[in-house]
Design an enzyme around this catalytic site. Structure first.
Site, PDB file in Angstrom:
ATOM      1  N   TYR A 146     -40.443   4.221 -10.868  1.00  0.00           N
ATOM      2  CA  TYR A 146     -41.618   3.604 -11.524  1.00  0.00           C
ATOM      3  C   TYR A 146     -41.172   2.430 -12.393  1.00  0.00           C
ATOM      4  O   TYR A 146     -41.672   1.313 -12.267  1.00  0.00           O
ATOM      5  CB  TYR A 146     -42.312   4.658 -12.366  1.00  0.00           C
ATOM      6  CG  TYR A 146     -43.579   4.201 -13.066  1.00  0.00           C
ATOM      7  CD1 TYR A 146     -44.716   3.847 -12.335  1.00  0.00           C
ATOM      8  CD2 TYR A 146     -43.655   4.157 -14.465  1.00  0.00           C
ATOM      9  CE1 TYR A 146     -45.884   3.455 -12.979  1.00  0.00           C
ATOM     10  CE2 TYR A 146     -44.821   3.773 -15.109  1.00  0.00           C
ATOM     11  CZ  TYR A 146     -45.938   3.425 -14.364  1.00  0.00           C
ATOM     12  OH  TYR A 146     -47.085   3.044 -14.997  1.00  0.00           O
ATOM     13  N   LYS A 150     -41.970  -1.544 -11.780  1.00  0.00           N
ATOM     14  CA  LYS A 150     -42.776  -2.300 -12.735  1.00  0.00           C
ATOM     15  C   LYS A 150     -42.000  -3.499 -13.287  1.00  0.00           C
ATOM     16  O   LYS A 150     -42.587  -4.546 -13.561  1.00  0.00           O
ATOM     17  CB  LYS A 150     -43.232  -1.392 -13.880  1.00  0.00           C
ATOM     18  CG  LYS A 150     -44.274  -0.355 -13.448  1.00  0.00           C
ATOM     19  CD  LYS A 150     -45.599  -1.020 -13.120  1.00  0.00           C
ATOM     20  CE  LYS A 150     -46.697  -0.010 -12.796  1.00  0.00           C
ATOM     21  NZ  LYS A 150     -47.969  -0.662 -12.468  1.00  0.00           N
ATOM     22  N   THR A 176     -52.150   6.049 -22.581  1.00  0.00           N
ATOM     23  CA  THR A 176     -53.603   5.925 -22.720  1.00  0.00           C
ATOM     24  C   THR A 176     -54.257   7.214 -22.235  1.00  0.00           C
ATOM     25  O   THR A 176     -53.745   7.859 -21.321  1.00  0.00           O
ATOM     26  CB  THR A 176     -54.095   4.715 -21.894  1.00  0.00           C
ATOM     27  OG1 THR A 176     -53.426   3.550 -22.375  1.00  0.00           O
ATOM     28  CG2 THR A 176     -55.593   4.515 -22.018  1.00  0.00           C
TER      29      THR A 176
END
Ligand code: UDP
Length: 328
Positions: A146, A150, A176
């Protein structure tokens, strides 16, 4: 009417972005391969004329007829369990998927915003993390698929910006939460609330001293909306700087849910970041943005959402099984 493509549109963040852009009067195309996204998140938008859904994997060539003004690239698995279960699609969507979106942006003369992440800072040696910090990432650890995808995504986006002159925006998203998170995706918040609702022990990893800073989804969406419409091409952190240890967070969830379950300590996963808190000075200065919703307020709304899910969802495995065969 301006047209926006939102990849990962059936996911947690993608679906909230669809809602926002519909509210702002845009024509919205949501694209999703439904690996981790769920049509339930956007079914209320399906009857609208200004909303379309394309079932497509953005790691493959993307075709959109007609004009396009904006692309928001939000397609990606986004929890540590996802990375372990579907590592190759995670790498592909951040790299090949981003390349396809950038090619589309170039062809359509569209502005593109990519969803980057606090994971580009890895297990950070600087606290709080500001955008000038380059990070401390283990490329071959469990989060590497990941984190590196990114980081590659940011590099590719900058290259299209400088070499092709594509208008690009980079948001680095910190933890979030809110309604429509997947219940059993292994993340701390849905894990704790799910455990409370099922009457199970609350599993805290390590000694719970590691910290995170949780941002309510509406605040995040507001920051992203402002960044898209700004003229700023460098990365911007969006997150809530209100930092808390995971042990204290688990205690907050116990109080919120009123469960009489106890906390049990489990092994800390490899490369789990010890401390995370965004420095949001740049977002304040450039976007005049800061979060407005306290954890107390946001958690109440989020708990309501989880409490009202059908009971059988509490026990549902987070992925469709066929996914395992579809990894590479
Ligand atoms: N965590 C935990 N118990 C769980 C799930 C997660 O203690 O059942 C911890 C995890 O080890 C990490 C923190 O909570 O330190 C936040 O995890 P999450 O997966 O939500 O986000 P990330 O680690 O990607 O920031």
């Amino acid at each position: 009417m301006k047209k926006v493509l939102i990849t990962g549109g059936a996911g947690f963040l993608g679906s909230h972005l669809c809602d926002r852009f519909i509210k702002e009067g845009y024509h919205v195309i949501a694209m999703d391969n439904l690996i981790t996204g769920d049509l339930k998140n956007i079914e209320h938008l399906m009857p609208l004329e200004q909303f379309e859904f394309y079932h497509h994997d953005v790691s493959k060539f993307i075709h959109i007829p007609g004009e396009l003004d904006y692309i928001l690239h939000f397609a990606s698995p986004a929890s540590p369990i996802d990375y372990l279960k579907i590592p190759i699609p995670t790498l592909k969507v951040g790299s090949l998927g981003t390349h396809n979106c950038l090619g589309l942006a170039l062809a359509k003369n569209a502005r593109m915003l990519i969803a980057s992440t606090s994971e580009v800072y890895g297990d950070p040696l600087v606290h709080p993390q500001n955008e000038d910090y380059w990070g401390n990432v283990n490329p071959v650890g469990p989060r590497g698929v990941y984190d590196e995808a990114k980081r590659f995504q940011e590099a590719m986006t900058m290259a299209y910006h400088t070499f092709h002159g594509v208008e690009t925006r980079i948001v680095r998203i910190f933890n979030t939460y809110g309604p429509r998170m997947r219940l059993n995706d292994g993340r701390a918040l849905p894990a704790f609330i799910g455990q409370a609702l099922r009457g199970e022990d609350i599993t805290v990893f390590g000694d719970g001293s590691q910290t995170r800073s949780f941002c309510y989804v509406d605040d995040l969406v507001e920051g992203i909306y402002r960044l898209l419409l700004s003229d700023y091409a460098q990365p911007v952190n969006i997150g809530n700087p209100d930092e808390i240890s995971i042990l204290d967070f688990a205690k907050e969830i116990i109080t919120l849910t009123g469960t009489d379950q106890k906390i049990v300590l489990k092994d800390l996963p490899k490369d789990d970041p010890k401390q995370r808190k965004p420095d949001i000075s740049r977002a304040k200065e450039i976007l005049d943005w800061e979060p407005k919703i306290s954890r107390e307020e946001g958690l109440k709304v989020t708990y309501e959402y989880f409490k009202n899910l059908p009971k059988e969802d509490l026990y549902k495995y987070a992925y469709p099984r066929e996914f395992k065969q579809n990894q590479a």
